[in-house]
Design a protein around this motif. Structure first.
Motif: not given
Ligand code: ATP
Ligand code: MG
Length: 443
Positions: A321-346
């Protein structure tokens, strides 16, 4: 005693203009062509190929016989006179004429070679990896590893120009970076220790030291049992950490680095023996939120729930679908490690809390993961506990957050993933000299 090899030159340091000059070359017997009255030896060195021409009538008998009998891939040193010759590689040949000729065999190769170094007869990857020292003698493999060296240098140049400090952190550690089971235990005197799965904790600690821009290029060890074409048990990672910036700043740094690496490699002539056309990706890369990614995957008919990590087939759908390099952002907090900053309110209240983490994707696979980090001691401690990890085993790390820790962000980029995607190679093992995987510990 080693014979003197005066004036030894590489294949590309001699030209047809050197006609009449006496030279020495040293290398491997790549090919032999015996036409009866004339014998051609093609000698290969690091830089290329040189044709040695021996006319039976015009050279000493002993020398001719020696050349005729030398097995392919033996190591030789040859002296002779350069003669301009349009039909020879590079437009010249070397003629060991009497009085100015010498052929010394420094190391005789066995007759049955594990691989064909001319690349005319292909070999399975496993066969090539078993005889990797010889596989690197083929043009294609040689250029892959020259490119790997260029890429690492380009990364170092890019980061040191931007005032980064290169650090070295321990590869023998006492506890897991992120918890989990993907660790190789080793015995360390009377204690158990592990091979480091990532320099994450240490690079963050150096941010507390005041080194506000650090990077490391080093091995990471993952004890995952997978046997895929994109996982290794020992991989190389470029790890970057930057203080006083947000995740957006380090994403920008990452995409600029990727573009820099591509444009450096795109100038390399050896690319043609790997058969790849390199287009420098356009930056900035597209940003796709995790929830948008889920929509695309569902629309393609693949089942996925919000809150799970992306499978390889989900990554493939997104890549198409993207066809080139891309970033995936705003990941679920539960599947990322403890040192990752919680966004808080999305998406508060729906159990869909997100965090400031990102993955850099190539259409084929994940290249890097990064995030804004937690820099509050209390929050970090809480996160470690709530992820079910032992605060005690992270004491050394947590301590660095108690005496002045700036906000910071960073990422880890897999060098082999970058290379395999850039060079359009099917298997990650192609870009590692001596890969370590579930089945391979030797050579
Ligand atoms: P994946 O989900 O693709 O297995 P990961 O998310 O577990 O990777 P991270 O912990 O985010 O990997 O590591 C950062 C980067 O290091 C990855 O994006 C990847 O480029 C590289 N990397 C991680 N594990 C491996 C591995 N086993 N083999 C090769 N490269 C790896
Ligand atoms: Mg990742």
């Amino acid at each position: 005693m080693l014979l003197p090899i005066e004036n030894r030159r590489y294949a590309n340091e001699i030209t047809a203009d050197d006609d009449g000059e006496r030279v020495s070359i040293a290398g491997w017997v790549h090919e032999k062509r015996d036409l009866g009255g004339v014998l051609f030896l093609i000698i290969r060195d690091r830089a290329g190929y040189v044709q040695i021409t021996l006319q039976k009538r015009r050279v000493e008998k002993e020398l001719f016989e020696k050349a005729k009998k030398v097995p392919r891939e033996s190591v030789v040193v040859i002296d002779g006179i350069v003669k301009s010759e349009k039909k020879a590689p590079n437009g010249y040949e070397i003629i060991p004429i009497p009085g100015h000729g010498r052929i010394e065999i420094l190391s005789v190769a066995l007759h049955n070679l594990p691989l064909d170094t001319t690349g005319k007869v292909g070999a399975e990857l496993d066969t090539r990896l078993d005889a990797r020292f010889m596989d690197v003698r083929t043009e294609r493999t040689k250029h892959i590893f020259i490119i790997r060296s260029m890429v690492q240098r380009a990364i170092r140049d890019f980061l040191s120009e931007r005032n980064f400090i290169e650090i070295n952190t321990p590869k023998i550690v006492s506890s897991a970076t992120e918890g989990g089971t993907a660790l190789f235990p080793i015995s360390y005197f009377e204690r158990e220790a592990f091979l480091n799965q990532s320099p994450q904790l240490y690079k963050q600690m150096l941010i507390a030291s005041g080194f506000d821009r650090v990077y490391e290029i080093a091995p990471i060890f993952r004890a995952e049992e997978h046997d895929t074409t994109k996982h290794l048990n020992e991989a190389a990672s470029v790890d970057v950490e930057v203080a006083f910036v947000s995740d957006e700043t380090v994403m920008k740094l990452l995409e600029e680095l990727i573009a820099h690496v591509y444009s450096t490699v795109s100038l390399y002539p050896g690319l043609k023996s790997i058969n790849v056309q390199l287009e420098v990706p356009k930056i900035p890369f597209k940003r796709l939120r995790y929830d948008e990614a889920i929509e695309i995957i569902l629309d393609a008919g693949e089942q996925i729930e919000w809150g799970v990590d992306l499978s390889s087939s989900a990554e493939r759908i997104l890549g198409e679908a993207m066809g080139e390099h891309y970033f995936i952002t705003d990941w679920p907090y539960t599947i990322k490690p403890f040192y990752v900053q919680f966004t808080g309110s999305k998406d508060k209240g729906k159990g869909k809390d997100t965090c400031d983490a990102f993955d850099l994707m190539h259409p084929r696979l994940e290249l890097a993961s990064g995030s804004q980090r937690v820099h509050s001691y209390e929050l970090l401690k809480e996160n470690i506990e709530s992820k079910g990890l032992s605060v005690d085993s992270f004491e050394f790390y947590l301590n660095a957050f108690r005496y002045g820790m700036p906000p910071h962000a960073g990422w880890g980029l897999g060098i082999e993933r970058l290379l395999m995607s850039m060079l359009e190679l099917d298997n990650i093992r192609e870009v590692v000299l001596f890969p370590r995987d579930r089945r391979r510990l030797v050579p």
